[in-house]
Design an enzyme around this catalytic site. Structure first.
Site, PDB file in Angstrom:
ATOM      1  N   GLU A   1       0.798  -1.237   0.000  1.00 11.58           N
ATOM      2  CA  GLU A   1       0.000   0.000   0.000  1.00 11.58           C
ATOM      3  C   GLU A   1       0.830   1.287   0.000  1.00 11.58           C
ATOM      4  O   GLU A   1       1.084   1.880   1.052  1.00 11.58           O
ATOM      5  CB  GLU A   1      -0.965   0.013   1.180  1.00 11.58           C
ATOM      6  CG  GLU A   1      -1.954  -1.130   1.138  1.00 11.58           C
ATOM      7  CD  GLU A   1      -3.059  -1.002   2.165  1.00 11.58           C
ATOM      8  OE1 GLU A   1      -2.942  -0.148   3.059  1.00 11.58           O
ATOM      9  OE2 GLU A   1      -4.046  -1.750   2.064  1.00 11.58           O
ATOM     10  N   GLU A  41      -5.407  -8.606   0.624  1.00 13.28           N
ATOM     11  CA  GLU A  41      -6.116  -8.294   1.870  1.00 13.28           C
ATOM     12  C   GLU A  41      -7.576  -8.059   1.558  1.00 13.28           C
ATOM     13  O   GLU A  41      -7.903  -7.413   0.560  1.00 13.28           O
ATOM     14  CB  GLU A  41      -5.586  -7.020   2.562  1.00 13.28           C
ATOM     15  CG  GLU A  41      -4.243  -7.179   3.216  1.00 13.28           C
ATOM     16  CD  GLU A  41      -3.761  -5.896   3.895  1.00 13.28           C
ATOM     17  OE1 GLU A  41      -4.592  -5.079   4.340  1.00 13.28           O
ATOM     18  OE2 GLU A  41      -2.525  -5.722   3.958  1.00 13.28           O
TER      19      GLU A  41
HETATM   20  C1  GBH Z   1      -4.679  -2.036   5.312  1.00 13.77           C
HETATM   21  O1  GBH Z   1      -4.752  -0.652   5.276  1.00 13.77           O
HETATM   22  C2  GBH Z   1      -3.322  -2.374   5.851  1.00 13.77           C
HETATM   23  O2  GBH Z   1      -2.515  -3.005   4.891  1.00 13.77           O
HETATM   24  C3  GBH Z   1      -3.365  -3.167   7.118  1.00 13.77           C
HETATM   25  O3  GBH Z   1      -2.120  -3.076   7.744  1.00 13.77           O
HETATM   26  C4  GBH Z   1      -4.502  -2.664   7.976  1.00 13.77           C
HETATM   27  O4  GBH Z   1      -4.501  -3.223   9.248  1.00 13.77           O
HETATM   28  C5  GBH Z   1      -5.772  -3.012   7.257  1.00 13.77           C
HETATM   29  O5  GBH Z   1      -5.788  -2.518   5.950  1.00 13.77           O
HETATM   30  C6  GBH Z   1      -7.030  -2.510   7.952  1.00 13.77           C
HETATM   31  O6  GBH Z   1      -7.035  -1.123   8.017  1.00 13.77           O
HETATM   32  O7  GBH Z   1      -9.674   7.165   8.992  1.00 13.77           O
HETATM   33  O8  GBH Z   1     -10.738   8.131   7.072  1.00 13.77           O
HETATM   34  O9  GBH Z   1      -8.499   8.804   7.667  1.00 13.77           O
HETATM   35  C7  GBH Z   1      -5.954  -0.114   4.823  1.00 13.77           C
HETATM   36  C8  GBH Z   1      -5.743   1.316   4.454  1.00 13.77           C
HETATM   37  C9  GBH Z   1      -5.366   3.368   5.583  1.00 13.77           C
HETATM   38  C10 GBH Z   1      -7.575   2.648   5.093  1.00 13.77           C
HETATM   39  C11 GBH Z   1      -5.900   4.396   6.531  1.00 13.77           C
HETATM   40  C12 GBH Z   1      -8.106   3.674   6.046  1.00 13.77           C
HETATM   41  C13 GBH Z   1      -7.721   5.776   7.157  1.00 13.77           C
HETATM   42  C14 GBH Z   1      -8.893   6.496   6.578  1.00 13.77           C
HETATM   43  N1  GBH Z   1      -6.249   2.222   5.462  1.00 13.77           N
HETATM   44  N2  GBH Z   1      -7.231   4.811   6.146  1.00 13.77           N
HETATM   45  S1  GBH Z   1      -9.494   7.742   7.652  1.00 13.77           S
END
Ligand code: GBH
Length: 481
Positions: A199, A387
């Protein structure tokens, strides 16, 4: 994976023509619909679970490991929920045998986990730390002894703190390629699948633009684009370094949460809009990697803030891959419009349903379109869902069980859509459920649970949730019912 040729790409833009060339292998007939069969997946489909080092391992000061940027960040007041850190997490550094047992009880065919760069090269570069690699050798032993195929992610955000400038420095790309070559040279006799990076946007944009993730910086747009460029360049340099050093037969890909657009209605014009939107909105990352080029529209849009690209960079970034890994969570929707770019991105109504994490809107069709659009546009020979899963407000009930029917609903809906992609003949090889067990959910700390095994953080006891039982059935039958 073959980078798309211009001719292929133009054909894919032709919409209806490209669609016609994708004939479903199996079509459901009225007879089948009247007599429904389980939604079977292709033979040898790889069912697994995924985790990441900093989220599960703990043992942050053990056996020569030095801090990563996530140690520093999580120990900085105000950066994570409740000040939570990965110091202990699931203690999988010590309990990995138990975790492999969980996989075995599921009947999992494979496991995707990440390596902590800071265990292997505690300073990011320079002297390797043999004890660090030993740990992963033990994990691989344990998996192979249980007939579980290891898939390794080399970078899941935990950058060694000691690297000067972090991802702002181009030297970090070289350091990553060296680390990748070191690890794959030593593990590729027994591990045949490697993901370079997990990512891009989450450690570039979230780390250096919004500052919500480590290292928590809020840089100017031009600097952020340079960090993004270093991310994809590091990926490409690692691909080449791995190919040069690893045993033959090593397969290389990446795990990207591309923003995939679902057509608002499945008509030719909206499908075309979804295709255009997906290609355009992923310009700094997946599109650049799979085409070996930044789109002119992206460079023009960014103007003087566009990344500074050295001669040869784009070719490295576009190094051919063996497979593409897609992390699929929340959906995005595109519709056709009369703008020059030919699409508009939909806003979400406030009533749009989501899981326990507010960002995790429920859009099962996204997994179908992810597989379909990426295979159509970039002619990928092999894809994995690296994922997919969700957070839920899991509680242990009076009988000691976790009845996460909402997670089962989520997973069943997404897998039904993944089945659609498989049955139409797209080359989807496997699926990694996020996550094997509850873990450190980055800035959300331990407040969000994504596991199909519940972790009692006081005792480190793991308890299978209803979703684990359900997933075991899916794997056993190679079908969703
Ligand atoms: C993935 O990230 C990761 O690869 C993994 O490590 C993680 O545990 C899993 O998914 C579940 O999250 O709160 O509106 O600012 C997912 C990508 C990045 C999506 C942070 C949500 C925050 C959005 N994530 N993002 S917000």
């Amino acid at each position: 994976m073959i980078p798309i040729s211009r001719r292929h790409f133009l054909a894919s833009l032709a919409g209806a023509t490209a669609l016609a060339s994708y004939q479903p292998i199996r079509k459901s007939t009225w007879a089948q619909m009247a007599n429904p069969k389980p939604l079977s997946f292709p033979a040898n489909f790889m069912w697994g679970c995924a985790t990441a080092a900093y989220q599960i391992e703990g043992a942050v000061n053990e056996d020569g490991r030095k801090p990563s940027i996530w140690d520093t960040f999580s120990h900085t007041p105000g950066k994570t929920h409740n000040g939570d850190t990965g110091d202990i997490a699931d203690d999988s550094y010590h309990l990995y045998k138990e975790d492999v047992k969980l996989l075995r009880n599921l009947g999992a065919k494979c496991y995707r986990f990440s390596i902590s760069w800071s265990r292997i090269f505690p300073d990011g570069t320079g002297q390797p730390n043999p004890k660090g690699l030993d740990y992963y050798q033990r994990v691989v032993d344990e998996l192979l002894n249980n007939e579980i195929v290891p898939y390794i992610t080399l970078f899941h955000w935990d950058l060694p703190q000691a690297l000067p400038g972090g991802w702002q420095s181009r030297d970090t790309c070289k350091a990553f390629a060296d680390y990748a070559a070191y690890v794959t040279a030593r593990l590729s006799d027994r591990v045949h699948h490697f993901f370079t990076i997990n990512e891009f946007g989450c450690f570039t944009d979230d780390g250096y633009e919004t500052g919500e993730f480590a290292p928590g910086l809020k840089l100017a747009p031009g600097e952020v684009n340079q960090v993004r460029h270093h991310g994809v360049l590091a990926h490409g340099m690692a691909v080449r370094a791995i190919r040069a050093r690893a045993k033959s037969g090593t397969e290389i890909g990446l795990a990207q949460n591309a923003t995939i657009f679902v057509p608002v209605i499945e008509t030719a014009e909206h499908i075309e809009a979804a295709r255009r939107a997906t290609r355009e909105e992923n310009a700094p990352f997946l599109t650049a990697v799979l085409e070996g080029k930044y789109r002119d529209s992206y460079l023009q849009r960014e103007g003087e803030n566009a990344p500074k690209v050295k001669a040869g960079d784009m070719e490295i970034i576009g190094s051919p891959l063996d497979f593409v890994g897609l992390n699929v969570y929340d959906p995005a929707y595109a519709r056709s419009d009369s703008s020059p770019q030919g699409y508009a991105i939909e806003d979400f109504q406030t009533s749009f349903p989501h899981m326990a994490s507010p960002w995790l809107r429920i859009g099962p069709e996204g997994i179908y379109w992810a597989v379909r659009l990426v295979s159509e546009m970039w002619k990928s020979r092999a894809l994995y869902i690296t994922e997919n899963g969700c957070s839920a407000d899991d509680v242990v009930n009076h009988e000691g069980r976790i009845e996460d029917t909402d997670r089962v609903m989520f997973l069943r809906s997404y897998l039904t859509q993944l089945h659609r992609a498989a049955s139409e003949g797209y080359p989807i090889k496997g699926y990694f459920l996020w996550s094997l067990l509850d873990n450190f959910e980055w800035a959300d700390g331990y407040s969000k649970r994504f596991g199909i095994h519940y972790v009692d953080y006081k005792t480190q006891r793991r308890i299978p949730k209803l979703s684990a039982e359900w997933y075991r059935e899916v794997i056993a039958k190679n079908a969703v019912e």
